[in-house]
Write a protein that holds these residues in place. Structure first.
Motif, PDB file in Angstrom:
ATOM      1  N   ALA A  27       0.834  -1.201   0.000  1.00  0.00           N
ATOM      2  CA  ALA A  27       0.000   0.000   0.000  1.00  0.00           C
ATOM      3  C   ALA A  27       0.870   1.253   0.000  1.00  0.00           C
ATOM      4  N   LEU A  28       1.947   1.236   0.770  1.00  0.00           N
ATOM      5  CA  LEU A  28       2.867   2.381   0.795  1.00  0.00           C
ATOM      6  C   LEU A  28       3.527   2.578  -0.568  1.00  0.00           C
ATOM      7  N   ALA A  29       3.894   1.482  -1.221  1.00  0.00           N
ATOM      8  CA  ALA A  29       4.485   1.584  -2.553  1.00  0.00           C
ATOM      9  C   ALA A  29       3.502   2.204  -3.539  1.00  0.00           C
ATOM     10  N   ALA A  30       2.238   1.786  -3.466  1.00  0.00           N
ATOM     11  CA  ALA A  30       1.214   2.346  -4.356  1.00  0.00           C
ATOM     12  C   ALA A  30       1.011   3.833  -4.087  1.00  0.00           C
ATOM     13  N   CYS A  31       0.968   4.217  -2.822  1.00  0.00           N
ATOM     14  CA  CYS A  31       0.785   5.629  -2.460  1.00  0.00           C
ATOM     15  C   CYS A  31       1.971   6.469  -2.922  1.00  0.00           C
ATOM     16  N   ALA A  32       3.185   5.957  -2.715  1.00  0.00           N
ATOM     17  CA  ALA A  32       4.375   6.686  -3.146  1.00  0.00           C
ATOM     18  C   ALA A  32       4.391   6.826  -4.664  1.00  0.00           C
ATOM     19  N   GLY A  33       4.029   5.746  -5.359  1.00  0.00           N
ATOM     20  CA  GLY A  33       3.982   5.799  -6.808  1.00  0.00           C
ATOM     21  C   GLY A  33       2.953   6.798  -7.304  1.00  0.00           C
ATOM     22  N   SER A  34       1.787   6.824  -6.671  1.00  0.00           N
ATOM     23  CA  SER A  34       0.743   7.765  -7.063  1.00  0.00           C
ATOM     24  C   SER A  34       1.197   9.206  -6.854  1.00  0.00           C
ATOM     25  N   ALA A  35       1.869   9.460  -5.726  1.00  0.00           N
ATOM     26  CA  ALA A  35       2.351  10.809  -5.437  1.00  0.00           C
ATOM     27  C   ALA A  35       3.386  11.254  -6.469  1.00  0.00           C
ATOM     28  N   VAL A  36       4.300  10.358  -6.833  1.00  0.00           N
ATOM     29  CA  VAL A  36       5.320  10.687  -7.834  1.00  0.00           C
ATOM     30  C   VAL A  36       4.677  10.963  -9.190  1.00  0.00           C
ATOM     31  N   CYS A  37       3.671  10.185  -9.538  1.00  0.00           N
ATOM     32  CA  CYS A  37       2.962  10.394 -10.813  1.00  0.00           C
ATOM     33  C   CYS A  37       2.279  11.759 -10.835  1.00  0.00           C
ATOM     34  N   LEU A  38       1.640  12.128  -9.717  1.00  0.00           N
ATOM     35  CA  LEU A  38       0.997  13.439  -9.639  1.00  0.00           C
ATOM     36  C   LEU A  38       2.022  14.556  -9.777  1.00  0.00           C
ATOM     37  N   LEU A  39       3.142  14.419  -9.075  1.00  0.00           N
ATOM     38  CA  LEU A  39       4.185  15.440  -9.126  1.00  0.00           C
ATOM     39  C   LEU A  39       4.751  15.567 -10.541  1.00  0.00           C
ATOM     40  N   THR A  40       4.999  14.440 -11.183  1.00  0.00           N
ATOM     41  CA  THR A  40       5.542  14.448 -12.546  1.00  0.00           C
ATOM     42  C   THR A  40       4.556  15.081 -13.521  1.00  0.00           C
ATOM     43  N   ALA A  41       3.285  14.691 -13.418  1.00  0.00           N
ATOM     44  CA  ALA A  41       2.264  15.247 -14.313  1.00  0.00           C
ATOM     45  C   ALA A  41       2.103  16.747 -14.111  1.00  0.00           C
ATOM     46  N   TRP A  42       2.097  17.173 -12.846  1.00  0.00           N
ATOM     47  CA  TRP A  42       1.972  18.609 -12.549  1.00  0.00           C
ATOM     48  C   TRP A  42       3.177  19.381 -13.072  1.00  0.00           C
ATOM     49  N   ALA A  43       4.383  18.843 -12.831  1.00  0.00           N
ATOM     50  CA  ALA A  43       5.608  19.531 -13.239  1.00  0.00           C
ATOM     51  C   ALA A  43       5.677  19.705 -14.752  1.00  0.00           C
TER      52      ALA A  43
END
Length: 307
Positions: A201-217
């Motif tokens: 679950a932590l891996a999924a959450c971390a991955g989701s956060a990185v995806c959001l940051l990358t998409a926003w950037a």
């Protein structure tokens, strides 16, 4: 046969690499929460694929762990998302496609075993792409009437993320692996991951956060990000590489997994453009390509260790 329902639930959970019937039960609840037809199609595809694998004499341990069911689950969900789920013809194609995915998985396993690479969701991607390309030739296979937004990135949208798009996207990134953009479905999927293993679950959450940051950037359209259309492949990459599935868990594999999640986010609109003739459905191709390339590179990276 008395354990068949357990094997089917494990097959649903194996979409996110979890061999847990409890996780599969929560995942199934998430499917029904979005639309009862998605729940029915998900179970139908998983059950048909699991039964087909058993009938073809596939290894018992793999069948029981759900490893032959998850591609069938996704194939059926793809039919429900991209075709009319109320049509009997769609149900027939979903069942047929689920069975075919087992044969494709067997053939691909024979090819990829040479390089110690997993099949992942390649059978789903091949089958779903073939179905969407062939559907216009069959008048009984009508396109879906917007049961849920398909996994295709809108071409024109205003960049920028609102707070609602941010937190909706965080959860939708987890749900879109099952072609579901609803945040509450994503929350149930996350609960299933927690039930199966908190580190996953932590891996999924971390991955989701990185995806959001990358998409926003990179200035991705806020509407698409809020629906999870940029991040679902990255979440799957994070689970595969950082969730203890293919690599030993440590700080190096964690960083490697998050780098892969960012790469998959960038690849997603590229695959949307490439699959435009089939409706622009990137499916899980970005996850497949990223994960296979990153796993193939592991022998040349001393700090990483395959499981």
């Amino acid at each position: 046969m008395k354990d068949f329902p357990v094997h089917v639930l494990r097959g649903v959970a194996q979409v996110d690499f979890m061999p847990s019937a409890l996780c599969g039960l929560l995942f199934t609840a998430a499917l029904f929460s979005a639309d009862w037809r998605f729940g029915v199609y998900g179970l139908l595809g998983t059950a048909v694929a699991t039964a087909a694998a058993r009938a073809l004499g596939q290894r018992g341990e793999a069948v029981e762990a759900g490893l032959h069911g998850y591609n069938g689950c996704l194939v059926a969900l793809g039919c429900a998302a991209f075709l009319d789920p109320d049509s009997p013809a769609t149900a027939v194609v979903a069942a047929l496609g689920a069975a075919v995915s087992v044969v494709l998985a067997a053939g691909l396993t024979a090819l990829l075993d040479t390089w110690r690479l997993p099949v992942l969701t390649v059978p789903f991607c091949l089958t779903a792409t073939a179905v969407t390309l062939a559907a216009p030739a069959f008048h009984r296979l009508a396109p879906a009437a917007a049961v849920a937004p398909a996994a295709a990135v809108p071409a024109a949208a205003v960049p920028g993320l609102s707070w609602d798009q941010l937190w909706h996207g965080f959860l939708a990134n987890i749900g879109q692996a099952f072609l579901l953009p609803q945040w509450y479905a994503g929350l149930l999927f996350l609960a299933g991951l927690v039930a199966a293993g908190r580190l996953a679950a932590l891996a999924a959450c971390a991955g989701s956060a990185v995806c959001l940051l990358t998409a926003w950037a990179l200035g991705a359209p806020g509407e698409a990000v809020g629906q999870g259309l940029y991040g679902y492949s990255g979440v799957l990459v994070a689970l595969a590489l950082g969730g203890g599935v293919f690599l030993a868990r440590d700080r190096w594999s964690t960083g490697y997994a998050l780098l892969g999640a960012a790469a998959a986010t960038v690849l997603t609109p590229a695959f949307t453009a490439l699959t435009a003739p089939a409706g622009g459905h990137a499916l899980t191709w970005p996850f497949v390509v990223t994960t296979l390339v990153f796993l193939a590179a592991v022998p040349a990276i001393p700090r990483l260790r395959r499981l």
